[in-house]
Structures are given as C-alpha cells and as structure tokens.
Write an enzyme that holds these catalytic residues in place. Structure first.
Site, PDB file in Angstrom:
ATOM      1  N   GLY A 330     -33.606 -44.292  60.735  1.00  0.00           N
ATOM      2  CA  GLY A 330     -34.807 -44.448  59.834  1.00  0.00           C
ATOM      3  C   GLY A 330     -35.117 -45.524  61.353  1.00  0.00           C
ATOM      4  N   GLU A 331     -36.467 -45.443  61.409  1.00  0.00           N
ATOM      5  CA  GLU A 331     -37.331 -46.154  62.374  1.00  0.00           C
ATOM      6  C   GLU A 331     -37.538 -47.331  61.443  1.00  0.00           C
ATOM      7  OE1 GLU A 331     -40.367 -45.732  65.526  1.00  0.00           O
ATOM      8  OE2 GLU A 331     -39.355 -44.033  65.411  1.00  0.00           O
ATOM      9  N   GLY A 332     -37.875 -48.621  62.185  1.00  0.00           N
ATOM     10  CA  GLY A 332     -38.719 -50.225  61.311  1.00  0.00           C
ATOM     11  C   GLY A 332     -39.904 -50.476  61.990  1.00  0.00           C
ATOM     12  N   SER A 333     -40.305 -51.649  61.435  1.00  0.00           N
ATOM     13  CA  SER A 333     -41.535 -51.729  62.163  1.00  0.00           C
ATOM     14  C   SER A 333     -41.007 -52.799  63.596  1.00  0.00           C
ATOM     15  CB  SER A 333     -42.143 -52.967  61.569  1.00  0.00           C
ATOM     16  OG  SER A 333     -40.855 -54.521  60.999  1.00  0.00           O
ATOM     17  N   THR A 334     -39.665 -53.082  63.572  1.00  0.00           N
ATOM     18  CA  THR A 334     -39.425 -53.568  64.703  1.00  0.00           C
ATOM     19  C   THR A 334     -38.943 -52.596  65.562  1.00  0.00           C
ATOM     20  OG1 THR A 334     -37.772 -54.981  64.197  1.00  0.00           O
ATOM     21  CG2 THR A 334     -39.954 -55.898  64.057  1.00  0.00           C
ATOM     22  N   ILE A 336     -35.302 -48.759  66.300  1.00  0.00           N
ATOM     23  CA  ILE A 336     -35.064 -48.505  65.020  1.00  0.00           C
ATOM     24  C   ILE A 336     -33.766 -48.897  64.508  1.00  0.00           C
ATOM     25  CG2 ILE A 336     -35.523 -46.366  66.238  1.00  0.00           C
ATOM     26  CD1 ILE A 336     -32.739 -46.044  67.982  1.00  0.00           C
ATOM     27  N   VAL A 337     -33.135 -48.214  63.000  1.00  0.00           N
ATOM     28  CA  VAL A 337     -31.781 -47.947  62.871  1.00  0.00           C
ATOM     29  C   VAL A 337     -30.835 -47.284  62.744  1.00  0.00           C
ATOM     30  CG1 VAL A 337     -30.904 -48.701  60.650  1.00  0.00           C
ATOM     31  CG2 VAL A 337     -33.083 -49.596  60.721  1.00  0.00           C
ATOM     32  N   LYS A 352     -29.342 -52.475  63.073  1.00  0.00           N
ATOM     33  CA  LYS A 352     -30.767 -52.163  63.870  1.00  0.00           C
ATOM     34  C   LYS A 352     -30.680 -52.542  65.503  1.00  0.00           C
ATOM     35  CE  LYS A 352     -35.004 -54.114  61.896  1.00  0.00           C
ATOM     36  NZ  LYS A 352     -35.839 -54.943  60.798  1.00  0.00           N
ATOM     37  N   ASP A 442     -42.541 -60.865  52.571  1.00  0.00           N
ATOM     38  CA  ASP A 442     -42.515 -58.956  52.972  1.00  0.00           C
ATOM     39  C   ASP A 442     -41.984 -58.649  52.098  1.00  0.00           C
ATOM     40  OD1 ASP A 442     -44.140 -57.363  53.808  1.00  0.00           O
ATOM     41  OD2 ASP A 442     -42.098 -56.232  55.749  1.00  0.00           O
TER      42      ASP A 442
END
EC number: 2.7.11.1
Length: 593
Positions: A330-334, A336-337, A352, A442
């Site tokens: 996955g790709e997060g807001s800061t 990739i995971v 992360k 959040d």
C-alpha cells in the site's frame, strides 16, 4: 416492391490525424507513463481514500512525484469569497501523499520537543505553492488526504488504498473512490469557503477564545491573516472586511504587523492564551519593519541536520540485516507500506518507509516513531523498531492481517454489537492518549486496523499533536475533510475533543457505509460541517435508542459540551460490545466477495 436499396453512407477516415499521446507501462516502476493529465488521477493504482489535510502554514514550492491525492490550493481566497475559492479549486493540484517532495520542506522557525513530540512553532515565510498536478477532484485520507479530494463515485468504484494502509493487510487496487486528507499544493483554507459576509451567530464553538497556541495561519505570501476579534481569519472564515481596521485584532492573535513586534518578537508562539488575549490592550504603533526579519527568515535546518536529529530517536542498525522479501502492499500519506519476513522466525511484519526529502512537514515524522514507542496499549498498533535507512525513515511494526476497517464498512453491514466493539476499543486507546495530552487528529475507518482474530487497533499517528499546560490548545488545520470537527474547520483553538467528533463520524460510517456529505466535494462538505447542525444517520430507523444517544454525545457542536473518551466508556451503548471474535465474520464476508 423491388425498389432500389439505399446507398450505404461511407464514412471517411480521419483527416490530418496526429499521434500526440503515447501511453506505456513502466515494468520497473509498475506504473503507466505518458498518460494525459486528466487521466492520471483516474487510472493510478494508488489509493483514492481521502487523505488528511495538513496545516498550510508552511507549504513551500515543491516538485512532486507521481500525482497523488491530497488537495492543496495555489493561494488563499481573498475576503472569504466563495466564488474565488471555487474558481481556485478548479486549478488545484491533486496528490495522494504528502506531496512527495523532492526537496525538504522549510524548517520550523522554533521547535520544541516535549514527551518526544516535535511540532512546528511558527510558520516561516512562504514560497510560491506548487503549481504542478492535475485538476483537483472532490476527494480528500486522512490525510489526508490525508489531504483532499473526494471519493465521489465516478466511473468504476475505486476506494483509494487508505493512506492508512499501515500495517494492515493488502488493500485491493480497486476500491470505492473516497474524496481526498486528510493527508496532501497548498492546502485550501476551508474557512474561506463562504462569502465573507457572515458567520452564523450563536454557534457555541464560535465563542471559543482565540488564543494563539499553535503556529498562526499566514497568507499565501507569508502575510499574517487578518483576524476578526472573535472570529476566524479573513482568509479563513468569514471576516466581514479585509480593510486595515481589522489589523489590531490580528496582532492580538500573535501575528503582529511589522511595526508592532516590540521586545516579544522572538518569544515562542506557545505563550499562554492570557498573554495573547491581553495584547489588544497595547495600541498599535508604527515602527521600523526591521525586527520582523528574524521571524520571517528563520534559519533553515538542513537535510543533514534534520536527519541527525531523527537519528537520535531511532534504533541503530539496518533492518535489511534481519528482514527479507519486501512486498509493497500500500501507499500512505507519508510513504509506502511493505510486508517483510523476519529471517530467523519467518514472522511477517509491516514496514512503513518514509522518504525524509518527500515530506510536507518533516517534523511530523517524529510522531510516527515517538507515539507508538512511548504510548503502548493493547488497542494501539505495536511498533517493534525504527531505523534510518539512507534518507528514509523505516518503522517496523506488527502486521495486521485483517486490514483496515474501511474494507468492512464499505462492503459489509455491521450490527450494533460489532459497532460497539469497535467503539469500545478505539475509546480505550483514545482515553489513554488524551490523558497524556495526545490528539490523534485523523480518526476514521482507514486508521483502524484489525488483527486476524478481530482485535481492533488504532494506527497512523503521523498527524498527532501534543497539548500541555503550556500549550493547552492547537489551531493547525490537520485532518481529513469529512471527519473534521466544526471548530477545527473554523480554525478555532481545539483540543482532544476533535477526536471525539471524528469518532462520531466514523460511527455514521459504520452504520451508513460512508461519512456524511460524502457525495459533496470536500470544500463544500467542510462548509456544511461548519455551518449546519450535526449530521444525522441516513438509516436512523435502524438505530436503537442507545446508539442514537451515544451518537448524540459524540456529535455535539460545542466542544465544551462534547463527551470525553473517559465519559463515553461508561455509556450504556458500549455494554452491547461483542468480543473480538464478533468482527471475524465481517472479515470473512469481505474476503469472499
């Protein structure tokens, strides 16, 4: 009877044809190349969940990587004009992460570390916002988010991979499209959504003291916002005029004009509210603009200096010495995971990876390490280690096979036993965090991860804030639009109460499958949250009186009247909470779809 057959119309081939677009697929990068700008946000595999918005107080000119999904405006709307802001919204760029900088963002003018948390003290002079990116869609994770944009259902249903993919299981590439954090190129100030003519009188949260306990908002060109005495900023929420008559209140808020800085110009912005409110007693006097320069041009922290500071809080060594088989999930807001395997045991962990040079606010990376390290709880994702690998921060944490709650609320229907079980776990985590002065900022389904046996854990602490006796309230605009509390959108000082509102929105999400106003663009949704009565369940007839009563304690406009996490743990609705195993059927149901 034997009439002639009609002659078939012949259509000629196109004339003057030119091949101007060539689209390909980069096997190494695993992404499409040469896509028209209008298509980029539609076809990318990255998540389309709303990302969290981040306070625009120190957005600098950047060169983003692949377009992601956090929405930022190119400039603040003047005089709170709705038309100007909506026109600007048409030209916003869309990024799905924290803008993935190629350069480090500006350093905080004054930073402090308290309980391991690093937060920006004041906004440095700003550079021109990024103009790259595609037209913003109404999306916003999250970030956000994250930001950010919107998850409006257009075309095939794609729910963005949450910026909260975190240590959860792999997310599908194709999900319902969620608007975009909260979050992620200059964040539009949601307060400027309305024409600057009025702010509904009698709103309880509007009477909140306007003490400047967080870094003051500034205009796109580094100019202090003009403030109404008891209201939001001119570029924020509805100051009736932008004339010079409103300047004195601006100075009262801690963003003095060049001539009135006086001897306190160099003091930290976390002066107690009493000092900030007492400032109007001093009549504004013209003075030389010289003393202003130190605040406008703080000494920059170089990438090497920041990296050295971060090295002090992470573990020594290289995780690649004991981890194998990195697979991006996955790709997060800061960043990739990935999932990885521990060589010695074969155990799966989540990693992360966050590039220091591609962050909108580098100092928030400390939160990723410090919160999970210092506030361990059974309902908080467990962090094992953190490392600096080159120019990346790697956080190694437990891998939660159940994935994010988002998958369940989107594709299944939860009963009240399951909803209460999730709320109980989240409130237990929030009660501990709030008692320590930590605001998550959040809370949403993307931030809730599940273990294989149904246990619920809170994740994504990259947008946290710390409050204390010295800094009792925050004022940064951080969060994901649809989950934001009214006082946060209004840029009023806030505390842990914003997490309780967001939890209320998440309860609606669990009942209705999406948050309120989800079909609206994020800016319009934020305006509606700010101006309207608290949102209601669409399927109100399906909710029991105890669930309705629980929701009424969460979604209260006046933060002073909103229940705390500790109070909510005693609510009768939570007695319905089932064991973690009650969540397992929902995960199975989602997997078999």
């Amino acid at each position: 009877m034997f009439g002639k057959k009609k002659k078939r119309v012949e259509i000629s081939a196109p004339s003057n044809f030119e091949h101007r677009v060539h689209t390909g697929f980069d096997q190494h990068e695993q992404k499409f190349t040469g896509l028209p700008r209008q298509w980029q946000s539609l076809i990318e595999e990255s998540a389309r969940r709303p990302k969290p918005l981040i306070d625009p107080a120190c957005i600098t000119s950047i060169q983003p990587g692949a377009p992601k999904t956090i929405v930022r405006g190119s400039k603040g709307a003047k005089d709170g004009a709705l038309t100007l802001l909506l026109d600007e919204f048409e030209n916003m760029s869309v990024t799905r992460s924290n803008s993935l900088r190629r350069e480090s963002p500006p350093p905080p003018a004054r930073a402090h570390q308290e309980n391991g948390m690093l937060e920006e003290r004041a906004a440095p002079a700003r550079m021109a916002p990024d103009k790259a990116g595609s037209r913003a869609r109404a999306t916003g994770h999250s970030e956000a988010g994250s930001g950010s944009g919107d998850r409006r259902r257009v075309g095939p249903e794609k729910r963005p991979k949450s910026s909260r993919d975190g240590p959860g299981g792999p997310q599908e590439a194709s999900r319902d499209k969620r608007p975009l954090s909260g979050p992620d190129v200059s964040t539009p100030q949601p307060g400027s959504l309305t024409s600057g003519t009025k702010l509904a009188a009698g709103r309880p949260f509007n009477t909140y003291p306007r003490a400047d306990t967080d870094h003051p908002p500034r205009g796109a060109q580094g100019e202090p916002h003009t403030m109404a005495p008891n209201g939001p900023s001119a570029t924020g929420l509805a100051a009736p005029q932008s004339s010079s008559s409103s300047r004195p209140p601006t100075r009262a808020r801690g963003a003095p004009s060049p001539g009135v800085l006086g001897p306190h110009a160099s003091e930290p912005q976390l002066a107690p509210p009493a000092r900030a409110l007492a400032a109007p007693a001093v009549p504004p006097a013209p003075g030389p603009p010289g003393p202003r320069s130190p605040q406008r041009e703080p000494q920059r922290v170089s990438h090497e200096q920041f990296r050295a500071a971060l090295q002090l809080v992470v573990d020594p060594g290289d995780p690649r010495s004991y981890l194998d088989n990195f697979i991006k999930i996955g790709e997060g807001s800061t960043g990739i995971v990935c999932i990885a395997t521990v060589r010695s045991s074969g155990k799966l962990v989540a990693v992360k990876k966050m590039d220091l040079r591609k962050q909108q606010r580098r100092e928030l990376l400390f939160n990723e390490v410090v919160i999970m390290r210092d506030y361990r709880h059974e309902n908080v994702v467990e962090m094992y280690n953190s490392y600096l690998v080159g120019d990346e921060l790697w956080v190694v944490m437990e891998f939660l096979e159940g994935g994010a709650l988002t998958d369940i609320v989107t594709h299944t229907r939860m009963n009240e036993e399951q909803i209460a079980a999730v709320c109980l776990a989240v409130l237990q985590a929030l009660a501990v965090l709030h008692a320590q002065g930590v605001i998550h900022r959040d809370i949403k389904s993307d931030s809730i991860l599940l273990t294989h046996d149904g246990r619920v854990k809170l994740s994504d602490f990259g947008f946290c804030a710390q409050v204390s006796k010295e800094v009792p309230r925050r004022k940064s605009l951080v969060g994901t639009p649809y989950w934001m509390a009214p006082e946060l959108i209004s840029r009023l000082p806030y505390g842990p109460e914003v997490d309780i509102w967001s939890l209320g929105v998440m309860v609606i999400e669990m009942v209705d499958g999406e948050p309120p106003y989800f079909n609206e663009p994020p800016l319009k949704a934020m305006k509606m949250i700010r101006d309207n009565l608290p949102p209601r369940l669409k399927n109100l007839h399906k909710a029991s009186p105890s669930l309705k009563g629980f929701l009424d304690r969460l979604l209260v406009r006046d933060p002073a009247q909103r229940a705390t996490a500790a109070e909510l743990l005693k609510h009768p609705f939570l007695t319905k909470a089932g064991p973690p195993a009650s969540i397992v059927p929902l995960m199975r149901q989602h997997r078999t779809r």
